[in-house]
Write a protein that holds these residues in place. Structure first.
Motif, PDB file in Angstrom:
ATOM      1  N   PRO A  79      37.340 -37.807  36.121  1.00 22.78           N
ATOM      2  CA  PRO A  79      36.221 -37.162  35.427  1.00 22.78           C
ATOM      3  C   PRO A  79      36.576 -36.637  34.041  1.00 22.78           C
ATOM      4  O   PRO A  79      35.715 -36.073  33.369  1.00 22.78           O
ATOM      5  CB  PRO A  79      35.867 -36.010  36.370  1.00 22.78           C
ATOM      6  CG  PRO A  79      37.169 -35.652  36.998  1.00 22.78           C
ATOM      7  CD  PRO A  79      37.915 -36.944  37.164  1.00 22.78           C
ATOM      8  N   VAL A  80      37.828 -36.789  33.635  1.00 22.85           N
ATOM      9  CA  VAL A  80      38.259 -36.252  32.343  1.00 22.85           C
ATOM     10  C   VAL A  80      38.851 -37.374  31.489  1.00 22.85           C
ATOM     11  O   VAL A  80      39.756 -38.079  31.930  1.00 22.85           O
ATOM     12  CB  VAL A  80      39.306 -35.131  32.516  1.00 22.85           C
ATOM     13  CG1 VAL A  80      39.720 -34.569  31.159  1.00 22.85           C
ATOM     14  CG2 VAL A  80      38.760 -34.018  33.409  1.00 22.85           C
ATOM     15  N   GLN A 101      38.934 -28.637  39.249  1.00 23.47           N
ATOM     16  CA  GLN A 101      37.862 -27.656  39.119  1.00 23.47           C
ATOM     17  C   GLN A 101      36.499 -28.334  39.216  1.00 23.47           C
ATOM     18  O   GLN A 101      35.577 -27.829  39.860  1.00 23.47           O
ATOM     19  CB  GLN A 101      37.990 -26.908  37.792  1.00 23.47           C
ATOM     20  CG  GLN A 101      36.926 -25.822  37.598  1.00 23.47           C
ATOM     21  CD  GLN A 101      37.006 -25.176  36.227  1.00 23.47           C
ATOM     22  OE1 GLN A 101      37.777 -25.593  35.359  1.00 23.47           O
ATOM     23  NE2 GLN A 101      36.198 -24.139  36.017  1.00 23.47           N
ATOM     24  N   ILE A 102      36.371 -29.489  38.562  1.00 21.91           N
ATOM     25  CA  ILE A 102      35.108 -30.235  38.620  1.00 21.91           C
ATOM     26  C   ILE A 102      34.810 -30.656  40.057  1.00 21.91           C
ATOM     27  O   ILE A 102      33.675 -30.522  40.545  1.00 21.91           O
ATOM     28  CB  ILE A 102      35.178 -31.468  37.701  1.00 21.91           C
ATOM     29  CG1 ILE A 102      35.202 -31.025  36.235  1.00 21.91           C
ATOM     30  CG2 ILE A 102      34.004 -32.409  37.963  1.00 21.91           C
ATOM     31  CD1 ILE A 102      35.428 -32.159  35.248  1.00 21.91           C
ATOM     32  N   ALA A 103      35.826 -31.155  40.759  1.00 22.26           N
ATOM     33  CA  ALA A 103      35.625 -31.587  42.145  1.00 22.26           C
ATOM     34  C   ALA A 103      35.142 -30.430  43.020  1.00 22.26           C
ATOM     35  O   ALA A 103      34.293 -30.619  43.905  1.00 22.26           O
ATOM     36  CB  ALA A 103      36.927 -32.171  42.690  1.00 22.26           C
ATOM     37  N   GLY A 106      31.316 -29.753  42.955  1.00 24.86           N
ATOM     38  CA  GLY A 106      30.404 -30.705  43.584  1.00 24.86           C
ATOM     39  C   GLY A 106      29.359 -31.246  42.638  1.00 24.86           C
ATOM     40  O   GLY A 106      28.407 -31.908  43.066  1.00 24.86           O
ATOM     41  N   LEU A 107      29.529 -30.994  41.342  1.00 25.99           N
ATOM     42  CA  LEU A 107      28.555 -31.440  40.344  1.00 25.99           C
ATOM     43  C   LEU A 107      29.076 -32.676  39.609  1.00 25.99           C
ATOM     44  O   LEU A 107      30.290 -32.855  39.460  1.00 25.99           O
ATOM     45  CB  LEU A 107      28.287 -30.324  39.332  1.00 25.99           C
ATOM     46  CG  LEU A 107      27.613 -29.056  39.885  1.00 25.99           C
ATOM     47  CD1 LEU A 107      27.555 -27.978  38.812  1.00 25.99           C
ATOM     48  CD2 LEU A 107      26.201 -29.382  40.388  1.00 25.99           C
ATOM     49  N   PRO A 108      28.171 -33.522  39.118  1.00 29.27           N
ATOM     50  CA  PRO A 108      28.582 -34.753  38.398  1.00 29.27           C
ATOM     51  C   PRO A 108      28.977 -34.443  36.962  1.00 29.27           C
ATOM     52  O   PRO A 108      28.317 -34.856  36.013  1.00 29.27           O
ATOM     53  CB  PRO A 108      27.325 -35.621  38.463  1.00 29.27           C
ATOM     54  CG  PRO A 108      26.195 -34.629  38.467  1.00 29.27           C
ATOM     55  CD  PRO A 108      26.692 -33.449  39.260  1.00 29.27           C
ATOM     56  N   ILE A 109      30.065 -33.724  36.791  1.00 36.81           N
ATOM     57  CA  ILE A 109      30.511 -33.304  35.459  1.00 36.81           C
ATOM     58  C   ILE A 109      31.584 -34.266  34.931  1.00 36.81           C
ATOM     59  O   ILE A 109      32.511 -34.629  35.659  1.00 36.81           O
ATOM     60  CB  ILE A 109      31.076 -31.872  35.489  1.00 36.81           C
ATOM     61  CG1 ILE A 109      29.996 -30.880  35.960  1.00 36.81           C
ATOM     62  CG2 ILE A 109      31.603 -31.460  34.118  1.00 36.81           C
ATOM     63  CD1 ILE A 109      30.516 -29.465  36.154  1.00 36.81           C
ATOM     64  N   ALA A 192      33.506 -23.228  30.495  1.00 39.19           N
ATOM     65  CA  ALA A 192      32.221 -23.912  30.396  1.00 39.19           C
ATOM     66  C   ALA A 192      31.821 -24.511  31.740  1.00 39.19           C
ATOM     67  O   ALA A 192      30.660 -24.434  32.158  1.00 39.19           O
ATOM     68  CB  ALA A 192      32.290 -24.997  29.320  1.00 39.19           C
ATOM     69  N   ILE A 193      32.787 -25.103  32.430  1.00 43.28           N
ATOM     70  CA  ILE A 193      32.507 -25.668  33.765  1.00 43.28           C
ATOM     71  C   ILE A 193      32.080 -24.572  34.728  1.00 43.28           C
ATOM     72  O   ILE A 193      31.149 -24.738  35.532  1.00 43.28           O
ATOM     73  CB  ILE A 193      33.748 -26.417  34.284  1.00 43.28           C
ATOM     74  CG1 ILE A 193      34.023 -27.655  33.419  1.00 43.28           C
ATOM     75  CG2 ILE A 193      33.570 -26.812  35.747  1.00 43.28           C
ATOM     76  CD1 ILE A 193      35.331 -28.329  33.734  1.00 43.28           C
TER      77      ILE A 193
END
Length: 464
Positions: A79-80, A101-103, A106-109, A192-193
């Motif tokens: 995702p990065v 952190q993104i995982a 649970g959001l599609p970031i 921000a996340i």
């Protein structure tokens, strides 16, 4: 109107008819020298809102070979995406932490950090990059955090564009949060996340903007009412106090002179804490071509105009002549943007209908959509300006519009911070600050204000 009228040596037609017969008014230039005595402030005026951008050679954004397809392909497995130019700012270990952190959200970031410049696959625009990558991914819903056009801040985007997760405000908020002032880029992305995942981006952004505004207002009040017995105030005695009194006398005297003139004059706005996007990657050659095309198009329109049915023909001819003169002597983006503003003034005169000038914040945004009042962050006074749709929406959302930036005395500042005696564009806001229908950019150029300002600017640059 015949197209075979005689031309000047520069290739432009001389003024004829009423435009030539009408003498240009002599305009009195009121010169104010603003002296700022900074007492007890540590000498700093920067807002400290940006993060450290990647190292640059000759202040130019590093090139990248990344394309929308290559970025999208990389994001399918992680995702990065971090371009090598940002590798020192966000290390592989930090990238892994951000991915974890993104995982957890649970959001599609997705996070995309790519240096941008004019002429690259995205023409130097973060918004275009985000759109291309989203299209290549074919993914919606999607939230994307990117570096901005200039490698100084973060941008937030989401699809569908329903602002459900407040990504844009979350990205803007991290530039204002006090404890993140000296934090690294990875920490700001992490915050921000966090704001996106909690849905508090807008709330935090507004709260931080209010805090910054209050602090500036309080600081201004403290400086206005400083205790003369305090150590910091005592430093204002002696030469500094004398200078302050002299400056005050000059300002008051100049203000009286301006008030007694039939037409008010404008000086440049000094907003030391304005947040802006510097045009470090701007394509001056491209803007020069655009300006030349605008002058040519105006000349073509004049060829087809009939004086008996075009009451504004004289003014249009004035604007055409002024635009050509400015183009001949244009020194950088601000002057070239002035050519666009003069051409727009000429087209409006030909149309014989009232039109708004080009956008105050950056004439390259095009014709303004409306007028609005603007109070810069930390200032009490408001300014009536013409703004494009995007800048108007930014102001409504309490975000800083992107403005045309210039180099002045070794600093990159919004064009309107340059003293008016050294910039016709700062004095007029490219048309937003003109005092009435008889006050035009063309008239001011014709009266020599552009030439005098250019001469003073060159003298100041030489002195530096």
């Amino acid at each position: 109107m015949s197209s075979d009228r005689p031309t000047t040596a520069s290739g432009r037609r001389p003024l004829t008819g009423p435009a030539a017969a009408r003498p240009l008014p002599r305009l009195l230039a009121v010169l104010l020298l603003a002296c700022a005595v900074l007492l007890g402030t540590g000498g700093g005026t920067g807002s400290g809102l940006g993060f450290a951008a990647p190292a640059r050679a000759a202040d130019a954004t590093p090139a990248t070979t990344a394309t929308g397809a290559s970025i999208a392909e990389a994001l399918k497995t992680a995702p990065v995406y971090v371009d090598p130019a940002f590798a020192a700012a966000v290390t592989p270990a930090q990238q892994q932490q951000i991915a974890e952190q993104i995982a957890a959200t649970g959001l599609p970031i997705k996070v995309v950090l790519v240096p941008l410049q004019k002429g690259d696959a995205f023409d130097g625009r973060a918004k275009a990059m985000a759109a291309v990558v989203q299209e290549r991914l074919g993914q919606s819903p999607l939230i994307m955090i990117t570096s901005d056009d200039y490698g100084s801040w973060l941008n937030g985007y989401e699809w569908p564009a329903d602002n459900a997760h407040q990504a844009r405000d979350a990205a803007n908020a991290v530039a204002l949060i006090k404890e993140l002032k000296d934090a690294g880029l990875a920490a700001k992305i992490g915050r921000a996340i966090e704001l996106i995942s909690t849905g508090k981006g807008t709330e935090v952004y507004k709260a931080e903007a209010d805090r910054v505004d209050r602090e500036h207002a309080a600081r201004a009040g403290t400086e206005d009412h400083a205790d003369p017995s305090s150590p910091s105030s005592s430093s204002a005695t002696g030469p500094f106090a004398i200078v302050a009194v002299l400056v005050l006398a000059l300002v008051i005297g100049s203000a009286l002179l301006v008030r007694n003139r039939r037409r008010p004059r404008h000086t440049a706005f000094t907003f030391p804490d304005a947040v802006f996007a510097a045009d470090r990657a701007a394509d001056e050659a491209g803007l020069r071509r655009q300006a030349a095309d605008e002058v040519l198009a105006l000349g073509t329109a004049l060829d087809g105009a009939d004086g008996s049915t075009t009451p504004g023909l004289g003014r249009a001819l004035d604007a055409y002549d002024a635009a050509g003169r400015v183009l001949d002597r244009a020194d950088g983006l601000p002057d070239l943007a002035g050519v666009l503003a003069l051409a727009a003034e000429g087209r409006a005169a030909l149309a014989a209908e009232p039109r708004l000038p080009l956008c105050f914040f950056d004439p390259r945004h095009g014709t303004a959509a409306r007028r609005t009042t603007w109070r810069p962050l930390g200032r009490r006074d408001r300014v009536d300006v013409a703004v494009c749709t995007d800048c108007g929406q930014a102001l409504k959302a309490r975000r800083s519009p992107q403005v045309l930036a210039v180099r002045d005395h070794g600093r990159t500042v919004p064009y309107f911070e340059v003293p008016a005696e050294r910039s016709l564009w700062a004095a007029t806001g490219y048309g937003s600050l003109l005092s009435g229908p008889d006050d035009t950019l063309a008239a001011r150029v014709g009266a020599g204000e552009f030439s005098r300002a250019a001469t003073r600017r060159q003298a100041a640059d030489h002195k530096d």
